[in-house]
Every structure is written in structure tokens, then in C-alpha cells.
Motif scaffolding. Structure first.
Motif, PDB file in Angstrom:
ATOM      1  N   SER A   1     -15.152   1.892 -17.105  1.00  0.00           N
ATOM      2  CA  SER A   1     -14.221   2.980 -17.950  1.00  0.00           C
ATOM      3  C   SER A   1     -13.430   1.885 -18.769  1.00  0.00           C
ATOM      4  O   SER A   1     -13.543   0.653 -19.013  1.00  0.00           O
ATOM      5  CB  SER A   1     -13.253   3.214 -16.767  1.00  0.00           C
ATOM      6  OG  SER A   1     -12.474   2.303 -16.348  1.00  0.00           O
ATOM      7  N   GLY A   2     -12.693   2.739 -19.581  1.00  0.00           N
ATOM      8  CA  GLY A   2     -11.904   2.264 -20.486  1.00  0.00           C
ATOM      9  C   GLY A   2     -10.816   1.231 -20.011  1.00  0.00           C
ATOM     10  O   GLY A   2     -10.384   0.204 -20.574  1.00  0.00           O
ATOM     11  N   THR A   3     -10.174   1.689 -18.845  1.00  0.00           N
ATOM     12  CA  THR A   3      -9.247   0.831 -18.059  1.00  0.00           C
ATOM     13  C   THR A   3      -9.866  -0.281 -17.464  1.00  0.00           C
ATOM     14  O   THR A   3      -9.369  -1.374 -17.689  1.00  0.00           O
ATOM     15  CB  THR A   3      -8.530   1.777 -16.983  1.00  0.00           C
ATOM     16  OG1 THR A   3      -8.024   2.858 -17.354  1.00  0.00           O
ATOM     17  CG2 THR A   3      -7.177   0.943 -16.472  1.00  0.00           C
TER      18      THR A   3
ATOM     19  N   PHE B   1      -1.715   5.793 -23.114  1.00  0.00           N
ATOM     20  CA  PHE B   1      -2.241   6.461 -21.538  1.00  0.00           C
ATOM     21  C   PHE B   1      -1.839   5.258 -20.685  1.00  0.00           C
ATOM     22  O   PHE B   1      -1.700   4.043 -20.945  1.00  0.00           O
ATOM     23  CB  PHE B   1      -3.577   6.653 -21.908  1.00  0.00           C
ATOM     24  CG  PHE B   1      -4.198   7.023 -20.405  1.00  0.00           C
ATOM     25  CD1 PHE B   1      -3.819   8.384 -20.040  1.00  0.00           C
ATOM     26  CD2 PHE B   1      -5.082   6.134 -19.956  1.00  0.00           C
ATOM     27  CE1 PHE B   1      -4.395   8.803 -18.825  1.00  0.00           C
ATOM     28  CE2 PHE B   1      -5.709   6.848 -18.915  1.00  0.00           C
ATOM     29  CZ  PHE B   1      -5.378   7.923 -18.039  1.00  0.00           C
TER      30      PHE B   1
ATOM     31  N   SER C   1      -3.277   1.678 -20.235  1.00  0.00           N
ATOM     32  CA  SER C   1      -3.032   0.678 -21.183  1.00  0.00           C
ATOM     33  C   SER C   1      -1.827  -0.188 -20.402  1.00  0.00           C
ATOM     34  O   SER C   1      -2.176  -1.498 -20.368  1.00  0.00           O
ATOM     35  CB  SER C   1      -2.185   1.011 -22.206  1.00  0.00           C
ATOM     36  OG  SER C   1      -2.872   2.063 -23.044  1.00  0.00           O
TER      37      SER C   1
ATOM     38  N   ASP D   1      -6.581  -1.910 -27.607  1.00  0.00           N
ATOM     39  CA  ASP D   1      -6.886  -0.825 -27.020  1.00  0.00           C
ATOM     40  C   ASP D   1      -7.508   0.249 -27.989  1.00  0.00           C
ATOM     41  O   ASP D   1      -6.807   0.956 -28.636  1.00  0.00           O
ATOM     42  CB  ASP D   1      -5.743  -0.158 -26.119  1.00  0.00           C
ATOM     43  CG  ASP D   1      -6.146   1.053 -25.396  1.00  0.00           C
ATOM     44  OD1 ASP D   1      -6.910   1.679 -25.669  1.00  0.00           O
ATOM     45  OD2 ASP D   1      -5.156   1.487 -24.193  1.00  0.00           O
TER      46      ASP D   1
ATOM     47  N   ALA E   1      -9.351   2.897 -27.067  1.00  0.00           N
ATOM     48  CA  ALA E   1     -10.023   3.919 -26.286  1.00  0.00           C
ATOM     49  C   ALA E   1     -10.222   5.269 -26.972  1.00  0.00           C
ATOM     50  O   ALA E   1     -10.849   6.224 -26.893  1.00  0.00           O
ATOM     51  CB  ALA E   1      -9.376   4.167 -25.128  1.00  0.00           C
ATOM     52  N   GLN E   2      -9.109   5.346 -28.206  1.00  0.00           N
ATOM     53  CA  GLN E   2      -9.082   6.642 -29.109  1.00  0.00           C
ATOM     54  C   GLN E   2      -9.560   6.445 -30.476  1.00  0.00           C
ATOM     55  O   GLN E   2      -9.508   7.273 -31.167  1.00  0.00           O
ATOM     56  CB  GLN E   2      -7.853   7.011 -28.982  1.00  0.00           C
ATOM     57  CG  GLN E   2      -7.122   7.434 -27.601  1.00  0.00           C
ATOM     58  CD  GLN E   2      -5.724   8.158 -27.524  1.00  0.00           C
ATOM     59  OE1 GLN E   2      -5.218   8.358 -28.561  1.00  0.00           O
ATOM     60  NE2 GLN E   2      -5.314   8.363 -26.393  1.00  0.00           N
TER      61      GLN E   2
ATOM     62  N   SER F   1     -12.889   3.353 -24.254  1.00  0.00           N
ATOM     63  CA  SER F   1     -13.170   4.140 -23.339  1.00  0.00           C
ATOM     64  C   SER F   1     -14.396   4.894 -23.915  1.00  0.00           C
ATOM     65  O   SER F   1     -14.500   5.579 -25.004  1.00  0.00           O
ATOM     66  CB  SER F   1     -12.173   5.035 -22.995  1.00  0.00           C
ATOM     67  OG  SER F   1     -12.541   5.992 -22.015  1.00  0.00           O
TER      68      SER F   1
ATOM     69  N   LYS G   1     -13.438  11.468 -24.823  1.00  0.00           N
ATOM     70  CA  LYS G   1     -13.484  10.646 -26.051  1.00  0.00           C
ATOM     71  C   LYS G   1     -14.390  10.918 -27.318  1.00  0.00           C
ATOM     72  O   LYS G   1     -15.205  11.647 -26.895  1.00  0.00           O
ATOM     73  CB  LYS G   1     -13.288   9.465 -25.529  1.00  0.00           C
ATOM     74  CG  LYS G   1     -12.258   8.643 -24.472  1.00  0.00           C
ATOM     75  CD  LYS G   1     -10.882   8.831 -24.737  1.00  0.00           C
ATOM     76  CE  LYS G   1      -9.971   8.922 -23.703  1.00  0.00           C
ATOM     77  NZ  LYS G   1      -9.393   7.565 -23.138  1.00  0.00           N
TER      78      LYS G   1
ATOM     79  N   TYR H   1       1.034  15.243 -24.496  1.00  0.00           N
ATOM     80  CA  TYR H   1       0.390  14.001 -24.255  1.00  0.00           C
ATOM     81  C   TYR H   1       1.291  13.047 -23.994  1.00  0.00           C
ATOM     82  O   TYR H   1       1.964  12.444 -24.920  1.00  0.00           O
ATOM     83  CB  TYR H   1      -0.608  13.628 -25.267  1.00  0.00           C
ATOM     84  CG  TYR H   1      -1.665  12.482 -25.038  1.00  0.00           C
ATOM     85  CD1 TYR H   1      -2.533  12.519 -24.086  1.00  0.00           C
ATOM     86  CD2 TYR H   1      -1.459  11.364 -25.470  1.00  0.00           C
ATOM     87  CE1 TYR H   1      -3.413  11.662 -23.442  1.00  0.00           C
ATOM     88  CE2 TYR H   1      -2.280  10.135 -25.214  1.00  0.00           C
ATOM     89  CZ  TYR H   1      -2.995  10.308 -24.308  1.00  0.00           C
ATOM     90  OH  TYR H   1      -3.798   9.202 -23.718  1.00  0.00           O
TER      91      TYR H   1
ATOM     92  N   GLY I   1      -7.039  10.766 -19.986  1.00  0.00           N
ATOM     93  CA  GLY I   1      -8.021   9.848 -18.873  1.00  0.00           C
ATOM     94  C   GLY I   1      -8.102  10.445 -17.650  1.00  0.00           C
ATOM     95  O   GLY I   1      -8.837   9.942 -16.944  1.00  0.00           O
TER      96      GLY I   1
HETATM   97  C1  LIG Z   1      -8.513   7.071 -22.153  1.00  0.00           C
HETATM   98  C2  LIG Z   1      -7.785   5.965 -22.580  1.00  0.00           C
HETATM   99  C3  LIG Z   1      -7.686   4.814 -21.864  1.00  0.00           C
HETATM  100  C4  LIG Z   1      -8.346   4.615 -20.420  1.00  0.00           C
HETATM  101  O1  LIG Z   1      -9.689   4.686 -20.601  1.00  0.00           O
HETATM  102  P1  LIG Z   1     -10.622   5.462 -19.348  1.00  0.00           P
HETATM  103  O2  LIG Z   1     -12.056   5.298 -19.601  1.00  0.00           O
HETATM  104  O3  LIG Z   1     -10.021   6.962 -18.780  1.00  0.00           O
HETATM  105  O4  LIG Z   1     -10.067   4.462 -18.075  1.00  0.00           O
HETATM  106  C5  LIG Z   1      -6.755   3.821 -22.143  1.00  0.00           C
HETATM  107  N1  LIG Z   1      -6.162   3.992 -23.096  1.00  0.00           N
HETATM  108  C6  LIG Z   1      -6.033   4.751 -23.938  1.00  0.00           C
HETATM  109  C7  LIG Z   1      -5.087   5.075 -25.171  1.00  0.00           C
HETATM  110  C8  LIG Z   1      -6.724   5.945 -23.510  1.00  0.00           C
HETATM  111  O5  LIG Z   1      -6.701   7.152 -24.471  1.00  0.00           O
END
Ligand SMILES: *Cc1c(COP(=O)(O)O)cnc(C)c1O
Length: 439
Positions: free
Chosen positions: A75-77, A102, A105, A173, A175-176, A197, A202, A345, A439
Motif C-alpha cells: 500500500s501507499g502507507t 491524507f 502520511s 509522499d 501517492a497523488q 500508492s 489513484k 477531502y 485512501g
Molecule cells: C492515498 C494516500 C496515501 C496512502 O496510500 P494507501 O495506498 O491508501 O495506503 C498516503 N498519502 C496520500 C497523500 C494519499 O493520497
């Protein structure tokens, strides 16, 4: 000329009912056959002998971002947590994190026994305010985590300068912000490590949950690789030995997800070009509406347009600044009834989350008034605009935003609690928004 009635008062919707948001992720025959092929192969975990989708996805993503290494995780986390751990972040250390992001982070350092230190964001870019970094610093600070929020790269040159001066690790981070350029580089290749992520919502999705870590540093990559699987070195061929070097997690991606994302990756550039076109046409059309501020897009960097955030200006409705949450809620409800899928959000700055306020996790924070103001006065569009064919939907959303402006007097009355008869006696400012965090 008659102005059509707002849908909340029984008028026709600005977005016709047959204009549906195209589904995201776009799943084609290509993904379906790639996934079925993995199922038929029987190679269902990364440890399966001869499994190739995970190492190939890692090579392809490293090449796309421009780093020497990539490590796929669950996962992103998990990507953030493992990236921080690989960089040496541990118990009692402090990690600087923006207050608007999110929650993942902020939880990543918490999982390592470290302490997130929240800093405020910039009111136009919504990214970490680099002028707030100095005040967040302490003798325990070891890392800073810029978030490329909504797909807009953070001010990385300033973050890197600060980090070098104070010998901090930089974990992006991202993820986006998949594949988004910043001054000749790409997000995820700028700091010591990048974390992406692959959550299905995403810009580069998998069929479920996943993440990717990028780095140019072979030692950091090797540590991340150990940490994702029990601290074990899994040999490419030959027998697994079950010997743990580090207190790792089980945070592996699986080959089905890797095969799915490899197909998506082939379309990422083309989809991003279409999204960039659709969103810019949309924003240019509504940019001059006096009641909202459209997202900033500085010239020296790209934008992944993962989320579109709009700030509502109470003054345009003749209302004082402190009515921002109310007019934002009134307008959001009107827009949803028009068929526009707006949501919030983040309904609070990260340090306000119960996990921190109720003492379940330690944190440190300065005042974060800009984050609070943004949370109060803005709404977002998410997911509906990601598909390359979202142009027609965005056209009707622009119509809805223009329609709302024509009815500003009525909406201002509603926000001020005047004129309730016109709303059929229903409560006017009830905040019925569901927070649909990605997330
Ligand atoms: C989605 C997201 C995460 C976490 O990713 P997951 O895959 O949902 O664990 C972390 N930081 C940001 C900014 C995100 O948008």
C-alpha cells in the motif's frame, strides 16, 4: 431571460441524469487477460519461483520516474512506513509532515514510534509551507515528508535546501502524483526516497491496494526490500531459507496486482495528457467566476490533477469570512443536487484527528490556521474527472458552477438563515457530506 431553477428547489439538474462519471479505474480487456493469465500461471505471490510481474513493474516504474531502484509493496502507507524505516527513522524521532494530507502520511511515522510534527500549508498550492519548516525543527528532527497534494509537486528545491542544511532525510509522499514533472525531474526521484500508492482510486491504480517505493540509493533500496518481507532475502531462484535479517513486515504486492498495474502504466502518459487537457479547459471556463478560487498550476511544474480543490469566497456572496463553513456547505448541497459529486477531502487538519487528540499517538504541532481555513471553505472533485473521457461531464459541472452563481442571492440567504420558507422548511445548513477520503 429566465434563469433555470436550482435543483434543490425542484428545478432540472444542471448535470443531466444520463451523464454518468466514467468508471475509474478504466478496466479493459488488457487488464482482464493479464489478471487471468496470472491466475492460470499459479504464481500468486512474489515468492513464487519464476514470478516476473513484480520485478518487471519495479523496473518499469523506476525507468518512468528516473530512479535506479523501485520496490513494490502492499500500500501507499506501507511504502511511506518502509521508506521512513529504511532512512533510519525510529522511536522518538521527529518527522515534519504537512497538516493537510491524507492520514496515512501522519500514521507512517507513528507506526515506527516516531512523532509527526505538523506544519501549515500554502493557501494557493495547498502544499507544505516551506517558510514554516524552521519553526518545526527540533534536536530530534530526522526527516521531512513533503506531500505532492492533489498531484501538484511541493516546493522541492526549498525543501531539499532546508533538509541539507539540517541533515534531514527527505521522503516524498507521491501517492497523488504519479509521473508528474518538477523542474526537470519527476516526483518520487527528488528526495532520498519516494512513496507512491496504487490504491484503485489513484492516478496509477491497481485492482485493490498497492504501493511503490523509489530511490537512487542501492542501500536504501536493499533495506526496503528486506523490510517488505520479514527482513528476509528471497533468492530469485533456488530455495527460500527463512532467515530474517531485520524486523520487517509482510507488506508484499502480489503478482495479480502487478500485472494489472503494468497494463495501466502503458496508458499513464496518454491518460495524463487527456486529463490535463480536460481539466485545463474546464478550469479556464470557470476561472473568472467570482465565488470560487480554482486550483493553482505554477509554470515550473506539472500537475497530476488527482483532486480538484475549490475554495469558496464568502465575500462574493456578501457574507463575512467566518461564514465560510456555512456557505461552503450550502453551495455543496446545491451542487450535489445539481448532479455534481462534490465532497470534502479532509474534514479537519491532521493534528485534530482523534488518534492524536485522544492521545493514542504522540504528535507535535504549531498553529495551522491556513489548513483550518482551507478545510472550512473548500470542496473537492475526486475520481469523476480522472478518466480520459470525462470532458462532457466537466462541461456540465461547469454549467452547474455557473448556475449556482446566478442564484447567489438565494444561496447567501440560505447560508445566513434567512428565507427558510423557500427551502420548504428543511434545515439549510445541515452538513450531510460524507467524507469520501480516497485512501
Ligand atoms: C492515498 C494516500 C496515501 C496512502 O496510500 P494507501 O495506498 O491508501 O495506503 C498516503 N498519502 C496520500 C497523500 C494519499 O493520497
Amino acid at each position: 431571460m429566465s434563469v433555470s431553477t436550482l435543483a434543490i428547489l425542484g428545478g432540472d439538474r444542471a448535470v443531466p441524469a444520463d451523464i454518468r462519471p466514467p468508471a475509474w479505474p478504466a478496466v479493459t480487456e488488457e487488464e482482464q487477460s493479464a489478471v487471468q493469465e496470472v491466475l492460470r500461471s499459479g504464481k500468486l505471490t512474489s515468492a513464487a519461483s519464476g514470478e516476473r510481474h513484480i520485478p518487471l513493474l519495479e523496473q518499469e516504474w523506476a525507468a518512468a520516474v528516473g530512479t535506479g531502484h523501485c520496490v513494490a509493496v502492499a500500500s501507499g502507507t506501507a511504502a511511506l512506513t518502509i521508506a521512513l524505516a529504511a532512512a533510519g527513522v525510529g522511536r522518538g524521532d521527529e518527522v515534519i509532515v504537512p497538516a493537510l494530507s491524507f492520514v496515512g502520511s501522519a500514521l507512517a511515522p507513528v507506526h515506527l514510534g516516531a512523532v509527526p510534527v505538523f506544519v501549515d500549508v500554502d493557501p494557493a498550492t495547498f502544499n507544505l509551507d516551506v517558510s514554516a519548516l524552521g519553526a518545526a525543527l527540533s534536536s530530534r528532527t530526522v526527516a521531512v515528508m513533503p506531500v505532492h497534494l492533489h498531484g501538484l509537486p511541493a516546493d522541492m528545491d526549498e525543501v531539499l535546501q532546508f533538509a541539507h542544511r539540517h541533515q534531514l532525510a527527505v521522503i516524498e509522499d507521491a501517492a497523488q502524483s504519479h509521473g508528474v514533472p518538477y523542474r526537470g525531474r519527476v516526483t518520487g526521484s527528488i528526495g532520498d526516497l519516494g512513496a507512491f500508492s496504487l490504491n484503485a482510486s489513484k492516478n496509477l491504480p491497481t485492482c485493490g491496494e498497492g504501493g511503490l517505493i523509489t530511490t537512487d540509493d542501492a542501500t536504501l533500496a536493499a533495506t526496503a526490500r528486506l523490510l517488505r518481507q520479514f527482513g528476509e532475502r528471497i533468492p530469485e531462484r533456488g530455495e527460500r531459507r527463512y532467515v530474517s535479517q531485520l524486523a520487517g513486515w509482510n507488506a508484499k504486492l502480489n503478482p495479480i496486482q502487478a500485472a494489472f498495474t503494468r497494463r495501466q502504466l502503458r496508458r499513464l502518459d496518454e491518460q495524463q495528457r487527456a486529463r490535463n487537457h480536460n481539466v485545463r479547459v474546464f478550469l479556464d471556463r470557470i476561472r473568472d467566476l467570482p465565488w470560487l478560487t480554482v486550483p493553482a498550476a505554477p509554470d515550473d511544474r506539472g500537475h497530476g490533477w488527482h483532486l480538484l480543490r475549490f475554495r469558496v469566497r464568502p465575500a462574493a456572496f456578501g457574507l463575512p469570512a467566518d461564514t465560510a463553513p456555512t456557505i461552503r456547505a450550502v453551495v455543496s448541497r446545491a451542487l450535489r443536487t445539481e448532479g455534481v459529486p462534490v465532497s470534502r477531502y479532509q474534514s479537519m487538519p491532521l493534528p485534530e484527528q482523534p488518534v492524536f487528540q485522544q492521545g493514542r499517538a504522540p504528535y507535535r504541532t504549531a498553529e495551522t490556521p491556513v489548513t483550518q481555513a482551507v478545510v472550512d471553505d473548500s470542496f473537492v472533485l475526486q475520481r469523476a474527472h480522472l478518466h480520459p473521457e470525462s470532458g462532457p461531464l466537466l462541461h456540465y459541472i461547469a454549467c452547474a458552477l455557473e448556475k449556482v452563481w446566478k442564484h447567489r442571492g438565494l444561496l447567501a440567504d440560505m447560508a445566513a438563515g434567512r428565507n427558510s420558507a423557500r427551502n420548504g422548511g428543511r434545515p439549510l445548513v445541515e452538513d450531510d457530506e460524507r467524507s469520501r477520503n480516497a485512501g
